[in-house]
Scaffold this motif. Structure first.
Motif, short mmCIF file in Angstrom:
data_model
loop_
_atom_site.label_atom_id
_atom_site.label_comp_id
_atom_site.label_asym_id
_atom_site.label_seq_id
_atom_site.Cartn_x
_atom_site.Cartn_y
_atom_site.Cartn_z
N UNK A 184 -7.76 0.77 11.22
CA UNK A 184 -8.42 0.59 9.94
C UNK A 184 -7.55 -0.11 8.92
N UNK A 185 -8.08 -0.22 7.71
CA UNK A 185 -7.35 -0.79 6.59
C UNK A 185 -7.60 0.06 5.35
N UNK A 188 -6.55 -3.23 1.91
CA UNK A 188 -6.15 -4.43 2.65
C UNK A 188 -4.85 -4.26 3.45
N UNK A 189 -4.36 -3.04 3.55
CA UNK A 189 -3.17 -2.77 4.36
C UNK A 189 -3.57 -2.02 5.63
N UNK A 190 -2.92 -2.35 6.71
CA UNK A 190 -3.23 -1.75 8.01
C UNK A 190 -2.89 -0.26 8.02
N UNK A 205 0.16 5.04 7.22
CA UNK A 205 0.42 3.62 7.03
C UNK A 205 1.82 3.34 7.56
N UNK A 206 1.90 2.95 8.81
CA UNK A 206 3.19 2.83 9.45
C UNK A 206 3.81 4.21 9.60
N UNK A 207 5.01 4.41 9.06
CA UNK A 207 5.69 5.70 9.11
C UNK A 207 5.33 6.60 7.93
#
Length: 255
Positions: A184-185, A188-190, A205-207
């Motif tokens: 997902x986003x 606008x960030x993965x 969101x990442x770590x």
């Protein structure tokens, strides 16, 4: 010298000539007939003996999550309801094939005939990896409405959710019903979305953790309750609705 341009022309010319004939052949297939008319959202398909159960929920009417009884063992699979020139019936893809295509099985139920407005008769097409014989012959599957208690967003297949402002957008991967992982986003960030046990979820969101809590499945979509972490970012709860129109965004995001 035989140029690249001439090669391309020579390659496509037979296809262009054959196209009208191929198109004319499609009238031989009743792809919008009795079987496709049975496609329906938010239903459970099953037989009387409990050999096959398929839950079709969410925004899609043509795919669901299946439990199959093969040689005395329960197998999990995704089920695709197909009505085209190649197949009129249900194609199953096993849980094992998500990690190794050689360990999975391909089971196909071919549509024989409709049996009223809510059931149909099928026969399996060939054997599969777990049975030396065709496991299902003239099996009748009947559909009924799914109950609110049976809804579970994790076991939807190929669905998409988003908030009304589109800031949060999540989509199912092929492995979602088995591992709980989604993509997902957010703004606008993965992000990574994960279904966990006891109707829980996590968003990372990442770590960096963004949210954690419980999810509630509804006929309109899904509600996220941030009772563990994430109230500062999302508030106490967040409603997500089906957003099939954004399917192309999901496909681009997954590449």
């Amino acid at each position: 010298m035989f140029s690249i341009k001439r090669k391309i022309t020579a390659f496509f010319l037979p296809a262009l000539i054959a196209a009208p004939f191929i198109a004319s052949c499609t009238i031989m297939y009743d792809i919008d007939g009795d079987f496709k008319n049975l496609f329906e959202r938010n239903v459970v398909w099953s037989d009387e003996e409990g050999k096959i159960t398929i839950t079709v929920q969410g925004e899609r009417s043509d795919c669901g999550f299946a439990k199959l009884l093969l040689d005395g063992k329960e197998r999990r699979a995704t089920a695709n309801f197909v009505s085209n020139n190649q197949l009129v019936g249900i194609a199953f893809e096993s849980e094992e094939s998500m990690t190794d295509v050689y360990k999975g099985y391909s089971l196909v139920l071919r549509f024989n005939k409709a049996n009223g407005d809510s059931s149909a008769i099928f026969s399996s097409s060939g054997a599969n990896d777990y049975s030396s014989e065709e496991p299902f012959t003239n099996i009748t599957l009947t559909k009924r409405p799914i109950t609110p208690e049976e809804l579970d967003a994790r076991y939807c297949v190929h669905n998409y959710w988003c908030t009304e402002d589109r800031q949060l957008f999540i989509y199912q991967l092929n492995e979602t019903p088995y591992t709980g992982k989604m993509g997902g986003t957010y703004k606008d960030n993965r992000i990574d979305f994960l279904f966990i046990d006891d109707h829980g979820f996590k968003i990372d969101a990442g770590e960096e953790p963004l949210g954690e809590g419980k999810y509630v499945s509804t006929f309109e979509g899904m509600t996220l309750l941030f009772d563990t972490y994430g109230k500062e970012e999302f508030g106490e709860s967040l409603s997500l609705v089906w957003c099939w129109a954004n399917a192309q965004i999901a496909n681009l995001s997954s590449n």
